[in-house]
Design an enzyme around this catalytic site. Sequence first.
Site, PDB file in Angstrom:
ATOM      1  N   SER A   1     -10.780  -6.319   9.386  1.00 58.95           N
ATOM      2  CA  SER A   1     -11.948  -5.576   8.981  1.00 58.95           C
ATOM      3  C   SER A   1     -12.785  -6.562   8.183  1.00 58.95           C
ATOM      4  O   SER A   1     -12.354  -7.042   7.141  1.00 58.95           O
ATOM      5  CB  SER A   1     -11.507  -4.398   8.118  1.00 58.95           C
TER       6      SER A   1
ATOM      7  N   ARG B   1       0.458  -6.105  12.686  1.00 56.11           N
ATOM      8  CA  ARG B   1      -0.122  -5.609  13.938  1.00 56.11           C
ATOM      9  C   ARG B   1      -0.375  -6.749  14.922  1.00 56.11           C
ATOM     10  O   ARG B   1      -0.327  -6.533  16.136  1.00 56.11           O
ATOM     11  CB  ARG B   1      -1.417  -4.852  13.651  1.00 56.11           C
TER      12      ARG B   1
ATOM     13  N   ARG C   1       0.832  -1.198   0.000  1.00 52.18           N
ATOM     14  CA  ARG C   1       0.000   0.000   0.000  1.00 52.18           C
ATOM     15  C   ARG C   1       0.865   1.245   0.000  1.00 52.18           C
ATOM     16  O   ARG C   1       1.775   1.373   0.805  1.00 52.18           O
ATOM     17  CB  ARG C   1      -0.913   0.004   1.237  1.00 52.18           C
TER      18      ARG C   1
ATOM     19  N   GLU D   1      -6.288  -2.030  14.840  1.00 51.74           N
ATOM     20  CA  GLU D   1      -7.176  -2.740  13.929  1.00 51.74           C
ATOM     21  C   GLU D   1      -6.391  -3.865  13.259  1.00 51.74           C
ATOM     22  O   GLU D   1      -5.421  -3.613  12.549  1.00 51.74           O
ATOM     23  CB  GLU D   1      -7.710  -1.763  12.876  1.00 51.74           C
TER      24      GLU D   1
ATOM     25  N   ARG E   1       2.020   0.876  10.549  1.00 55.68           N
ATOM     26  CA  ARG E   1       1.554   1.206   9.209  1.00 55.68           C
ATOM     27  C   ARG E   1       2.715   1.116   8.238  1.00 55.68           C
ATOM     28  O   ARG E   1       3.566   1.988   8.179  1.00 55.68           O
ATOM     29  CB  ARG E   1       0.940   2.608   9.185  1.00 55.68           C
TER      30      ARG E   1
END
Length: 423
Positions: A353, A391, A263, A350, A278
């Site tokens: 999702s 994470r 990403r 997070e 991130r």
Amino acid sequence: MLDIRLIRENTDLVKQRLANRSGDYASVVDELLSIDTARRSAETERQKLQGDRNRISKDIGIAKKNGQDTSAIESEVRGINERIEEIGRDADAADLRQRDLLLGLPNLPHEACPVGHTAEENPEVRVWGAKPSYDFEPKDHTILGQALGMLDFEAGAKITGSAFVVYRGAGARLERSLINFLLDLHTTQHGYQEVNTPHLVKAECLVGTGQLPKFGDQVYHSPEDDLYLIPTAEVPVTNLHRDEIVKEEQLPIQYAAYTPCFRREAGSAGLGTRGLIRMHQFDKVELVKITTPEASMAELESLTANAEKVLQLLGLHYRVIELCTGDIGFGSAKTYDIEVWAPGQGTYLEVSSCSNFGDYQARRMNLRYKGEDGKNRFPHTLNGSGTALARLFVALVETYQQADGSIVIPEALRGYFGSEKIL
RNA sequence: GGUGAGGUGGCUGAGUGGUCGAAAGCACAUCUUUGCUAAAGAUGCGUAGCCUUAACAGCUACCGAGGGUUCGAAUCCCUCCCUCACCGCCA
């Protein structure tokens, strides 16, 4: 992609649902309606002319066989062809514009999706476990990881750039054992088929799942080959069935896939975040389901439960929140986020999702299933992380850190990792 | 990367300029008959869009993709993609 007929016939409903999202789409809907009207009238006219041409051309064939002169009638068809071309330009332009507009319109939030404007309004659905307590100040994973020689951020920056990391030794092994643990769990306990897909995909795949055209600045692109690095396994895995008509008996289709995710995080406020939170590249095990519309909401619950199971087995405290209409993703109709507690960060992260996209992605990728009545329908697609690795790594290391800086490996992972502790 | 062959409906497979959206077979669905670990016959059976309707029907497009030639293209021409075979290279 929304059904143009739904927009045409239930305009108010569509507008009202979209109004609950962030962003203003009412004007797009209005433009769609006027384009749609223009498109259909041009299309009808074109088809009528094409019908005329076909009929007359057949007559020419017959006349020629009979040795008659056809030059007059041929020039008549030439005239028709000019009109077809003219009106065809209008029809094609309207069609293209309509498609562009539809691709830029997000999914309707499901009626079960809580209405709200910001992330603060996301309701908490449940909590599992409790925040662990320590008789020392829990350290951040970057400190722990670097002290144990597991994480090398300098090397990542050196060979690639910032927000890339090199896992070393126990760190690399821990990452690999987590991947194996997750894949085994989902394939042997939860009924997913493991798939291993390419990490480069065509643009049409990203259109299918919704990343393109709107979020093109977030994905890495190789212009020479016109291929994109996948931002998530959702893209190649869901697109496995693009342009297909699957049989209803095949549903639900359930896939689990490990892939790295790439990403660009362009313009992301949190990119400066320390450590693994991130990254431009991170590992993830993704769960994908293709189901009937009737089953999709129940499947979302089981998908979420499958992802939660990971954290339960690893003994990591987490909470599940439900995203409100203002916070759900572009293509999603309903989403649960799973957030794991990271003691060194003092925050929830997070790690998953889980979303039900309804028929939104299926329409975009022209994925259908043949129902019992023989009719083709759009199935519902779902996906969720099961879970994101970087994470999870953070939460694990920070949760199981000891006063001396060592890490205890939780029971469920020991068979994969090969020992009980990282010293 | 090179050379050759080929891409037609769920599958196999005909079709080289004019009622071809496409023969035939298989598979599938319904019905009929004989009868019972099955066989035969009849009918139906691609996708999407448009226009309509109570419903049927009708029209248009689609024979790997995109262009072109033509009154008319699955059929001729160009470009690209993919598959297979052989050669080269190679984890």
